[in-house]
Write an enzyme that holds these catalytic residues in place. Structure first.
Site, PDB file in Angstrom:
ATOM      1  N   GLU A 213       0.882  -1.179   0.000  1.00 56.35           N
ATOM      2  CA  GLU A 213       0.000   0.000   0.000  1.00 56.35           C
ATOM      3  C   GLU A 213       0.912   1.220   0.000  1.00 56.35           C
ATOM      4  O   GLU A 213       1.385   1.662   1.043  1.00 56.35           O
ATOM      5  CB  GLU A 213      -0.900  -0.006   1.231  1.00 56.35           C
ATOM      6  CG  GLU A 213      -1.891   1.141   1.244  1.00 56.35           C
ATOM      7  CD  GLU A 213      -2.699   1.189   2.525  1.00 56.35           C
ATOM      8  OE1 GLU A 213      -3.704   1.933   2.544  1.00 56.35           O
ATOM      9  OE2 GLU A 213      -2.344   0.509   3.506  1.00 56.35           O
ATOM     10  N   CYS A 247      -1.911   9.680   2.205  1.00 53.99           N
ATOM     11  CA  CYS A 247      -1.596   9.206   0.853  1.00 53.99           C
ATOM     12  C   CYS A 247      -2.501   9.842  -0.196  1.00 53.99           C
ATOM     13  O   CYS A 247      -2.095   9.983  -1.352  1.00 53.99           O
ATOM     14  CB  CYS A 247      -1.664   7.685   0.793  1.00 53.99           C
ATOM     15  SG  CYS A 247      -3.260   6.991   1.220  1.00 53.99           S
TER      16      CYS A 247
END
Length: 270
Positions: A213, A247
């Site tokens: 991720e 993110c």
């Protein structure tokens, strides 16, 4: 007390537990999730204090972006656990009838979770929730760049979760390197692309499946027809939340020149 076992000893302990079948029952999984939820509810102050030391987060931001997020994940897992684990019938070719086919959702076995510093509680515990719900044994390696949060995880998780099925490994890159070189059944890494490449390379000799991720770029587009006030408030909120260390935080904005000046003014106001 923090776990003082070596990475290899941690993995061996977890492998014995998984082979014994302890984590396969839904009652065990549900119990682990409920205990974790109770910890997050009862020690919210401890979590907030650790996040304030590491990142300067306010209590509200600690709740919004970390604790509440994990508790919602636990609630989702608990409400869907039985359905997720139930065998699912699938059609079979005519040649093998009257046989029948089913898909059984089975845990990997032993999972390694490597979490980052920017959301040191949320991004450690959300993967942990999924791994527990699936019936895995887990080694969690929190980031050494958020030491107070890592210390909280190392001290509190062994008190409420099955210590033979969940271990917390603290330390720096040397510990992470030692863990990723071991034959876990799966690895879940959250972080940057550079470290992600190292994790993938370390896992490859053991043919360990890896979930990466990784961070990315998140541009925003503001067209001439946009409500620049609304757009500015949303973009500024997303960028300044968690000091921009998210993110999906906006990295840059592509703005129609016809609304550039009012958009900039609206951002300053926001």
């Amino acid at each position: 007390m923090p776990d003082t076992a070596t990475p290899a000893a941690m993995l061996a302990r977890l492998q014995r537990t998984f082979r014994a079948g302890r984590t396969l029952g839904l009652d065990w999984r549900r119990g682990q999730l409920e205990r974790l939820d109770a910890l997050l509810r009862d020690d919210a102050r401890g979590i907030a204090d650790a996040l304030a030391k590491d990142l300067g987060k306010s209590g509200f931001e600690a709740h919004l972006t970390e604790t509440a997020f994990v508790r919602q994940e636990i609630a989702t897992a608990l409400s869907n656990l039985r359905r997720w684990a139930r065998p699912r019938r699938v059609p079979v070719p005519f040649a093998v009838r009257p046989g029948r086919g089913e898909i059984h959702a089975c845990p990997y076995g032993t999972a390694l979770i490597l979490s980052p510093w920017n959301y040191p509680v949320q991004l450690a515990l959300v993967p942990l929730v999924s791994a527990l719900a699936a019936g895995n044994c887990i080694v969690l390696k929190p980031s050494e760049l958020a030491p107070a949060s890592a210390a909280w995880l190392a001290a509190r998780l062994p008190q409420i979760l099955d210590p033979d099925a969940v271990a917390v490994a603290t330390g720096g890159p040397d510990v992470a390197a030692a863990l990723t070189a071991l034959p876990f059944d799966t690895i879940f890494f959250t972080g940057g692309a550079a470290v992600g490449r190292k994790v993938l390379a370390a896992a490859a000799p053991n043919l360990v499946p890896v979930t990466l991720e990784l961070g990315g770029k998140s541009p925003c587009i503001v067209e001439a027809t946009a409500d620049v006030g609304v757009a500015a408030r949303r973009i500024v909120w997303g960028k300044f939340l968690n000091a921009g260390q998210t993110c999906v935080a906006p990295d840059y904005v592509l703005v129609d020149r016809r609304v550039e000046a009012p958009f900039v003014r609206a951002c300053v106001e926001a």
